[in-house]
Motif scaffolding. Structure first.
Motif, PDB file in Angstrom:
ATOM      1  N   GLN A 111       7.572  -5.094 -10.390  1.00 25.89           N
ATOM      2  CA  GLN A 111       6.466  -4.933  -9.625  1.00 25.89           C
ATOM      3  C   GLN A 111       5.102  -4.369 -10.301  1.00 25.89           C
ATOM      4  O   GLN A 111       3.992  -4.573 -10.083  1.00 25.89           O
ATOM      5  CB  GLN A 111       6.753  -3.952  -8.476  1.00 25.89           C
ATOM      6  N   ASP A 142       1.419  -3.434  -0.352  1.00 23.64           N
ATOM      7  CA  ASP A 142       0.516  -2.313  -0.695  1.00 23.64           C
ATOM      8  C   ASP A 142      -0.144  -2.265  -2.160  1.00 23.64           C
ATOM      9  O   ASP A 142      -0.826  -1.226  -2.472  1.00 23.64           O
ATOM     10  CB  ASP A 142       0.875  -0.958  -0.348  1.00 23.64           C
ATOM     11  N   TYR A 143       0.278  -3.252  -2.923  1.00 26.67           N
ATOM     12  CA  TYR A 143      -0.090  -3.405  -4.371  1.00 26.67           C
ATOM     13  C   TYR A 143      -1.472  -3.908  -4.526  1.00 26.67           C
ATOM     14  O   TYR A 143      -1.492  -5.167  -4.745  1.00 26.67           O
ATOM     15  CB  TYR A 143       0.875  -4.135  -5.101  1.00 26.67           C
ATOM     16  N   GLU A 187      -0.036   3.033  -6.757  1.00 27.25           N
ATOM     17  CA  GLU A 187       0.412   4.096  -5.909  1.00 27.25           C
ATOM     18  C   GLU A 187       1.833   3.941  -5.182  1.00 27.25           C
ATOM     19  O   GLU A 187       2.360   4.705  -4.761  1.00 27.25           O
ATOM     20  CB  GLU A 187      -0.775   4.203  -4.709  1.00 27.25           C
ATOM     21  N   ALA A 188       1.883   2.493  -5.076  1.00 27.62           N
ATOM     22  CA  ALA A 188       3.174   2.296  -4.344  1.00 27.62           C
ATOM     23  C   ALA A 188       4.525   2.869  -4.902  1.00 27.62           C
ATOM     24  O   ALA A 188       5.564   2.765  -4.113  1.00 27.62           O
ATOM     25  CB  ALA A 188       3.158   0.652  -3.621  1.00 27.62           C
TER      26      ALA A 188
END
Length: 258
Positions: A111, A142-143, A187-188
């Motif tokens: 990811q 959310d990336y 942040e994810a």
């Protein structure tokens, strides 16, 4: 009989002249329009070759290969109309994040690498149009990345990392590759509790200068017992004092005998 022959001959001539006239006044057949040749296919872009030759991007390329993300990016670059935009940190940037990345699972690491690309070709001038929104990456969900354009310099905020585009490695549609000076951490995966920037290390304290060997030697001699012993002149004064006392004692004895 002669009239019949004349009638037949007249009709024949009339039919022949009508046929000839019809042929002369008919419009010409339209010329067929040639079919345009298909546009040439864009040149195949080899991402492995670009990253190998362009700069010190060996660590990023190794991650692309180990996570199988290279196949995803390569397909997007050559088999879609959207193209691709990739942000590539240098080897030295990955060296400073080695411990952080080593604690991730294989899926999380994949990811992170997908997080370094956008599923669309963007020239540098087009990033100013992305300043008001969060831009989705290949990692999806959310990336997202946030971009700001500061007088032509593109700044990137990943949540855990703030960096900027330092150079364009390749920027020809359908592939754009831009060098950045930080690894983009989402942040994810790492959360919203962003660690503070470490304070600079304090300057080392200056050690006091050691005592001079000469001074130390002088102090030792001053405190040495040998320095308190009398010198030659003091010994002479002692001998004279004893001699005087002996003369006085002899004179006293003589006076008593008289």
């Amino acid at each position: 009989m002669e009239f019949s022959m004349f009638f037949i001959l007249s009709n024949t001539l009339l039919l022949l002249s009508s046929s000839a006239f019809g042929k002369t006044v008919s419009p010409p057949a339209p010329t067929p329009t040639p079919t345009p040749a298909p546009a040439p296919a864009p040149d195949y872009v080899n991402l492995t070759e670009l990253l190998t030759v362009a700069g010190p991007f060996h660590t990023f390329l190794n991650y692309l290969e180990s996570t199988k993300v290279l196949d995803t990016f390569q397909n997007q670059a050559n088999n879609t109309e959207e193209g691709i935009t990739i942000f590539v940190p240098k080897d030295s940037n990955f060296a400073s994040k080695k411990k952080t990345l080593s604690n991730l699972t294989q899926d999380q690491l994949k990811q992170v690498i997908l997080f370094h690309a956008l599923p669309h070709f963007y020239s540098l001038a087009e990033f100013k149009n992305l300043s008001e929104t969060s831009t989705p990456t290949f990692a999806g969900g959310d990336y997202t990345l946030n971009f700001t354009d500061d007088s032509g310099t593109v700044h990137i905020n990943s949540g855990w990392a703030k960096t900027k585009v330092t150079s364009a490695v390749h920027a020809t549609d359908p592939v754009a590759i831009y060098e950045v000076d930080e690894v983009l951490l989402p942040e994810a995966i790492f959360g919203t509790d962003i660690p503070p920037t470490p304070a600079p290390a304090p300057a080392p304290a200056v050690a006091p200068a050691a005592d001079s060997p000469t001074e130390h030697s002088a102090d030792s001699k001053a405190s040495s017992p040998s320095s308190s012993q009398p010198d030659g002149s003091s010994a002479s004064k002692t001998i004279i004092s004893h001699g005087g006392s002996l003369v006085l004692a002899t004179f006293g004895v003589v006076m008593m005998l008289l």
